[in-house]
Motif scaffolding. Structure first.
Motif, PDB file in Angstrom:
ATOM      1  N   ARG A  39       0.853  -1.196   0.000  1.00  0.00           N
ATOM      2  CA  ARG A  39       0.000   0.000   0.000  1.00  0.00           C
ATOM      3  C   ARG A  39       0.881   1.235   0.000  1.00  0.00           C
ATOM      4  O   ARG A  39       1.424   1.627   1.026  1.00  0.00           O
ATOM      5  N   LYS A  40       1.040   1.832  -1.163  1.00  0.00           N
ATOM      6  CA  LYS A  40       1.927   2.997  -1.242  1.00  0.00           C
ATOM      7  C   LYS A  40       1.309   4.207  -0.548  1.00  0.00           C
ATOM      8  O   LYS A  40       2.028   5.018   0.042  1.00  0.00           O
ATOM      9  N   GLU A  41      -0.030   4.324  -0.590  1.00  0.00           N
ATOM     10  CA  GLU A  41      -0.649   5.503  -0.003  1.00  0.00           C
ATOM     11  C   GLU A  41      -0.477   5.555   1.507  1.00  0.00           C
ATOM     12  O   GLU A  41      -0.433   6.642   2.099  1.00  0.00           O
ATOM     13  N   THR A  42      -0.370   4.381   2.142  1.00  0.00           N
ATOM     14  CA  THR A  42      -0.154   4.335   3.586  1.00  0.00           C
ATOM     15  C   THR A  42       1.249   3.832   3.932  1.00  0.00           C
ATOM     16  O   THR A  42       1.564   3.638   5.110  1.00  0.00           O
ATOM     17  N   THR A  43       2.076   3.642   2.939  1.00  0.00           N
ATOM     18  CA  THR A  43       3.436   3.067   3.081  1.00  0.00           C
ATOM     19  C   THR A  43       3.424   1.896   4.059  1.00  0.00           C
ATOM     20  O   THR A  43       4.175   1.852   5.041  1.00  0.00           O
ATOM     21  N   SER A  44       2.573   0.927   3.745  1.00  0.00           N
ATOM     22  CA  SER A  44       2.414  -0.215   4.636  1.00  0.00           C
ATOM     23  C   SER A  44       2.477  -1.533   3.871  1.00  0.00           C
ATOM     24  O   SER A  44       2.252  -1.583   2.649  1.00  0.00           O
TER      25      SER A  44
END
Lengths: 115, 119
Positions: A67-72
């Motif tokens: 998940r790039k938007e949450t860097t997770s």
């Protein structure tokens, strides 16, 4: 610099419980993301990986989504078994410059599953 | 061989002595890495080899640490004048290539490590 943060352990679960181990990262660009597992008395083994945003890695019932938007890159399993007891490491490899391919690890999360 | 082999599996040494740790990578793997696993510190990158050369030594903690690789195969990590803070598990890994961007196979295969205790 690039880094990985994962939830502190130890985590103790009963057999068939749901597992989540949180992992977040800081990196320039688009790193590749990994989960490694270290079973008692054994070396580190690659569990799963994802190399681009929205990819889902899966293996042995474990899953993690990039998940790039949450860097997770949280690790999940719907029903754990005693044999899943191990230390789990989240890791990334930068994809730029001279650091390409070097694994940067989180500190590890020890999972114990009770029968 | 079938996997990455490290020796010795355990080493106890006196403070101030030199130690050598050996790694036999998977046959044909060109990339070789050394990591250190300390209690509470996680896994730290030490050095990377591509063939016999070491283009990335950025993780070596001091000039007491050195490593070499010969014949594109076996690697030796040497720690001179060991200190108690050098106590850790030293892990070696090898891979068939070094990642060059998303999609490349960067899976690294790890040995079981050498547990070093400095007393």
């Amino acid at each position: 610099g690039d880094s990985v943060t994962q939830m502190e352990g130890p985590v103790t679960l009963s057999e068939e419980a749901f597992l989540t181990i949180n992992c977040t990262y800081t990196a320039t660009g688009y790193p590749s993301l990994f989960w490694y597992v270290q079973y008692p008395g054994e070396g580190l083994q690659l569990l799963l990986k994802a190399t681009k945003a929205d990819d889902k890695g899966s293996n042995k019932g474990f899953e993690a989504t990039y998940r790039k938007e949450t860097t997770s890159f949280h690790l999940e399993k719907g029903s754990v078994q005693v044999s899943d007891s191990a230390v789990y490491f989240c890791a990334l490899t930068p994809n730029y410059g001279g650091s390409q391919g070097n694994l940067i690890f989180g500190k590890g999360t020890k999972l114990s599953v009770k029968p | 061989g079938a996997g990455v082999s490290q020796s010795p599996s355990n080493k106890v040494t006196e403070k101030g002595k030199d130690v050598e740790l050996r790694c036999d990578p998977i046959s044909g793997h060109t990339a070789l890495y050394w990591y250190r696993q300390s209690l509470g510190q996680g896994l730290e990158f030490l050095i990377y080899f591509q063939g016999n050369s070491a283009p990335d030594k950025s993780g070596l903690p001091s000039d007491r640490f050195s490593a070499e690789r010969t014949g594109g195969s076996v690697s030796t990590l040497t720690i001179q004048r060991t200190q108690q803070e050098d106590s850790a598990v030293y892990l070696c890994a090898s891979s068939s290539d070094r990642g060059q961007g998303a999609g490349m196979n960067t899976e690294a295969f790890f040995g079981q490590g050498t547990r070093l205790t400095v007393v």
